[in-house]
Structure formats: structure tokens, C-alpha cells
Scaffold this motif. Structure first.
Motif, PDB file in Angstrom:
ATOM      1  N   MET A 152       1.460  -1.425  -9.908  1.00  0.00           N
ATOM      2  CA  MET A 152       1.973  -0.059  -9.883  1.00  0.00           C
ATOM      3  C   MET A 152       0.900   0.931  -9.414  1.00  0.00           C
ATOM      4  N   LEU A 153      -0.292   0.831  -9.962  1.00  0.00           N
ATOM      5  CA  LEU A 153      -1.368   1.757  -9.599  1.00  0.00           C
ATOM      6  C   LEU A 153      -1.814   1.563  -8.152  1.00  0.00           C
ATOM      7  N   LEU A 154      -1.868   0.302  -7.708  1.00  0.00           N
ATOM      8  CA  LEU A 154      -2.213   0.036  -6.313  1.00  0.00           C
ATOM      9  C   LEU A 154      -1.184   0.638  -5.363  1.00  0.00           C
ATOM     10  N   CYS A 155       0.085   0.433  -5.669  1.00  0.00           N
ATOM     11  CA  CYS A 155       1.147   0.983  -4.818  1.00  0.00           C
ATOM     12  C   CYS A 155       1.115   2.508  -4.813  1.00  0.00           C
ATOM     13  N   LEU A 156       0.850   3.104  -5.952  1.00  0.00           N
ATOM     14  CA  LEU A 156       0.749   4.561  -6.032  1.00  0.00           C
ATOM     15  C   LEU A 156      -0.405   5.054  -5.159  1.00  0.00           C
ATOM     16  N   GLY A 157      -1.564   4.433  -5.274  1.00  0.00           N
ATOM     17  CA  GLY A 157      -2.718   4.827  -4.480  1.00  0.00           C
ATOM     18  C   GLY A 157      -2.484   4.664  -2.992  1.00  0.00           C
ATOM     19  N   ILE A 158      -1.903   3.535  -2.617  1.00  0.00           N
ATOM     20  CA  ILE A 158      -1.610   3.275  -1.200  1.00  0.00           C
ATOM     21  C   ILE A 158      -0.611   4.297  -0.678  1.00  0.00           C
TER      22      ILE A 158
END
Length: 191
Positions: A167-173
Motif C-alpha cells: 500500500m505504501l509503495l503504491c501510494l508513493g509511486i
């Protein structure tokens, strides 16, 4: 794709394999749409009022899609810090999804009429960011399918570590790609 509470009972029956297959098919479709838009942009040149119209539509589509993204991401952040319930965030994501994806589709179509300059490395970065953000959004489908069946009171800390990282990776990307595409688009327009 809608992730409403009413849709929840059908998701547990979906296998991880069918989710992966769906993600793969949608990623290929997004890549094909992106390639077609870039190819069309290289072969179609418009000037004057039609170009101004295409640019206006492009900016309005960006406002629609990115505005919805910001709202969903903000609401997700509020859930992450315990200020919202998971069910609220999923409901908002389900409502915003059509705005995000229709805005993104209109961005692709209208961008094809803006004759992107592929000799400019920033334009290439912008176009790459658009492709990455589409694939990134699609990659959230399996995670959202898992979240929609969780109890409304589920907290971010209560998720397995892999789901939190995803979730955090997708948000950052997502945020990096959207901001890069927007800033580069406006800077290129000024040049």
C-alpha cells in the motif's frame, strides 16, 4: 473497478490466480492504450483552436483524475493514522475509481492530440510516469480485493506487513508519477 461493501461477498471467491490474471490483462491493455496514444501523438499534428481545445480537455481530465487521487490518498492517510474507518476509505475509493480511470483515459486521448516532443527527455519522463501510474493503479486491485472483505474496524497497523508495504509503495509511486507528469507538463508548456 468498484470495491463497495455490497460487492464484498463476491471477492473471497476470487483466487489469487484470477486476480493476477486480471492484473496482467489490464496492464497489457494499459500499455497498449499508452503505446497507441504515443504513436497517435507522433503522427497527428493539430494547431490553433483544435489544439487549444485538446489542451483544455487535457487539463480538465488531469484535474478530474488527480483531484480524485488526492482525495482518495488523503482519506487513506486519515485511515492510516486512525482517523477514518477502513469501510469509509473503501467506499470513497469505489466512488472515485470511475473518475480516476475515466480522467486517465481522457488524458491519454487528449494528450495524443498535443504532439508530444519525444526529442525532449522530460517529455519521455512524463510519458513514462503516465504508464507507471496506470500500471501502479492496476496493481492495487488484488490488495483492494483483500481489504474489502476485512472488518470495517481494521486498522493499518492490523494489516500484514506485506500489505502495508504494498500500500505504501503504491501510494508513493502514485504521488511521484502524478506530480512528475503534472510539473513536467506545465514546465514543457512554458518552453
Amino acid at each position: 473497478m468498484t470495491y463497495s461493501a455490497a460487492a464484498a461477498p463476491r471477492f473471497p471467491r476470487k483466487s489469487h490466480k484470477s486476480s493476477r490474471r486480471l492484473v496482467g490483462i489490464l496492464c497489457i491493455a494499459a500499455a497498449v492504450a499508452w503505446v497507441l496514444a504515443v504513436m497517435m501523438g507522433l503522427s497527428v499534428t493539430i494547431e490553433g483552436p483544435p489544439r487549444a481545445l485538446a489542451l483544455s480537455v487535457h487539463i480538465l481530465a488531469m484535474v478530474l483524475a488527480f483531484g480524485a487521487i488526492l482525495l482518495v490518498d488523503w482519506h487513506g492517510f486519515l485511515w492510516l493514522i486512525g482517523r477514518r474507518q477502513l469501510a469509509e476509505t473503501i467506499r470513497l475509493d469505489g466512488a472515485a475509481g470511475p473518475l480516476i480511470w475515466s480522467g486517465t483515459a481522457v488524458l491519454l486521448l487528449s494528450g495524443a492530440f498535443l504532439s508530444p516532443d519525444l526529442s525532449n527527455p522530460w517529455t519521455v519522463v512524463k510519458l513514462g510516469a503516465v504508464l507507471v501510474l496506470m500500471v501502479n493503479g492496476i496493481s492495487l486491485i488484488p490488495l483492494m480485493r483483500r481489504l474489502v472483505v476485512m472488518p470495517a474496524s481494521t486498522t493499518f497497523a492490523g494489516l500484514p506487513m506485506g500489505q502495508r508495504i504494498h500500500m505504501l509503495l503504491c501510494l508513493g509511486i502514485s504521488q511521484a508519477c502524478w506530480w512528475a507528469a503534472i510539473v513536467i507538463g506545465f514546465v514543457n508548456a512554458e518552453l
